[in-house]
Scaffold this active site. Structure first.
Site, PDB file in Angstrom:
ATOM      1  N   GLY A  47       0.842  -1.196   0.000  1.00 62.35           N
ATOM      2  CA  GLY A  47       0.000   0.000   0.000  1.00 62.35           C
ATOM      3  C   GLY A  47       0.873   1.240   0.000  1.00 62.35           C
ATOM      4  O   GLY A  47       2.015   1.209   0.474  1.00 62.35           O
ATOM      5  N   GLN A  52       2.911  10.005   1.195  1.00 58.15           N
ATOM      6  CA  GLN A  52       4.227   9.362   1.154  1.00 58.15           C
ATOM      7  C   GLN A  52       5.016   9.706  -0.104  1.00 58.15           C
ATOM      8  O   GLN A  52       6.203   9.369  -0.205  1.00 58.15           O
ATOM      9  CB  GLN A  52       4.081   7.838   1.254  1.00 58.15           C
ATOM     10  CG  GLN A  52       3.531   7.370   2.596  1.00 58.15           C
ATOM     11  CD  GLN A  52       3.361   5.870   2.608  1.00 58.15           C
ATOM     12  OE1 GLN A  52       2.352   5.361   2.134  1.00 58.15           O
ATOM     13  NE2 GLN A  52       4.346   5.154   3.121  1.00 58.15           N
ATOM     14  N   CYS A 117       6.043  -0.066   7.076  1.00 58.93           N
ATOM     15  CA  CYS A 117       5.638   1.093   6.273  1.00 58.93           C
ATOM     16  C   CYS A 117       6.794   1.483   5.364  1.00 58.93           C
ATOM     17  O   CYS A 117       7.942   1.498   5.815  1.00 58.93           O
ATOM     18  CB  CYS A 117       5.278   2.248   7.200  1.00 58.93           C
ATOM     19  SG  CYS A 117       4.731   3.729   6.350  1.00 58.93           S
TER      20      CYS A 117
HETATM   21 NI    NI Z   1       2.663   3.240   5.591  1.00 58.31          NI
END
Ligand code: NI
Length: 195
Positions: A47, A52, A117
């Site tokens: 994801g 980001q 992440c």
């Molecule tokens: Ni993330």
């Protein structure tokens, strides 16, 4: 030249900002979705949210193979999710792009999964979240969609939606666990020349 973005790393302030709702789904938004998708696949993430890649639009991309996880424990308290590694197998891409996503229903039942992440590379921690959620979103053709997610998909959709609200998975950890993880991240960034 590859059509990808650079992924922004913690502690860039853009990761703490709230992204703005998207109005018209025009060619620019579609191109951004495609470029985010390429970035996610290239970095082997499941994801990626717009914050980001330094864009404050309420949009994320995800692709969770439904066969890559299972419940390790199906007790009625907290469901434990386990990754099932399938080394060397080619996965069939099944990308989802969610624009202006909203969670409209979440279960009382919780699940726990070791989250990571792309903005916090090589660091993982167990996060507890509602085990099942229903999300409403707009797809890249401008159609309203509803999706029920469980297990790893549920964690992924909640993790990505959190990004759009400036929330990271480490924000769910105790202060001690979070500072230890951030210290390890800074070490990693230094070793990899990412500072
Ligand atoms: Ni993330």
């Amino acid at each position: 030249m590859t059509n990808t973005y650079d992924v922004i790393l913690h502690a860039d302030p853009v990761l703490k900002q709230v992204a703005n709702p998207i109005g018209d789904i025009d060619a620019d938004i579609q191109a951004q979705a495609e470029k985010m998708m390429n970035t996610m696949y290239e970095t082997r993430g499941i994801g990626l949210a717009a914050n980001q890649v330094n864009i404050l639009n309420r949009m994320f991309v995800m692709d969770v193979d439904p066969t890559c996880w299972k419940y390790k424990n199906e007790g009625d308290q907290i469901l434990q999710i386990e990754s099932v590694h399938r080394e060397g197998e080619d996965l069939t891409p099944n990308p989802l792009v969610m624009i202006n996503p909203e969670i409209v229903k979440k279960s009382e039942q919780k699940s726990v999964y070791l989250e990571g992440c792309l903005s916090i590379p090589q660091q993982y921690a167990e996060v507890t979240r509602p085990a099942h959620v229903t999300v409403e979103y707009i797809d890249t053709d401008g159609n309203k969609q509803t999706w029920d997610a469980s297990g790893l998909e549920s964690h992924c959709v909640q993790h990505e939606l959190d990004h759009l609200d400036g929330v990271l998975f480490i924000d769910y950890l105790s202060r001690l666990k979070r500072s230890t993880l951030i210290r390890k991240l800074e070490k990693f960034k230094k070793a990899e020349g990412l500072l």
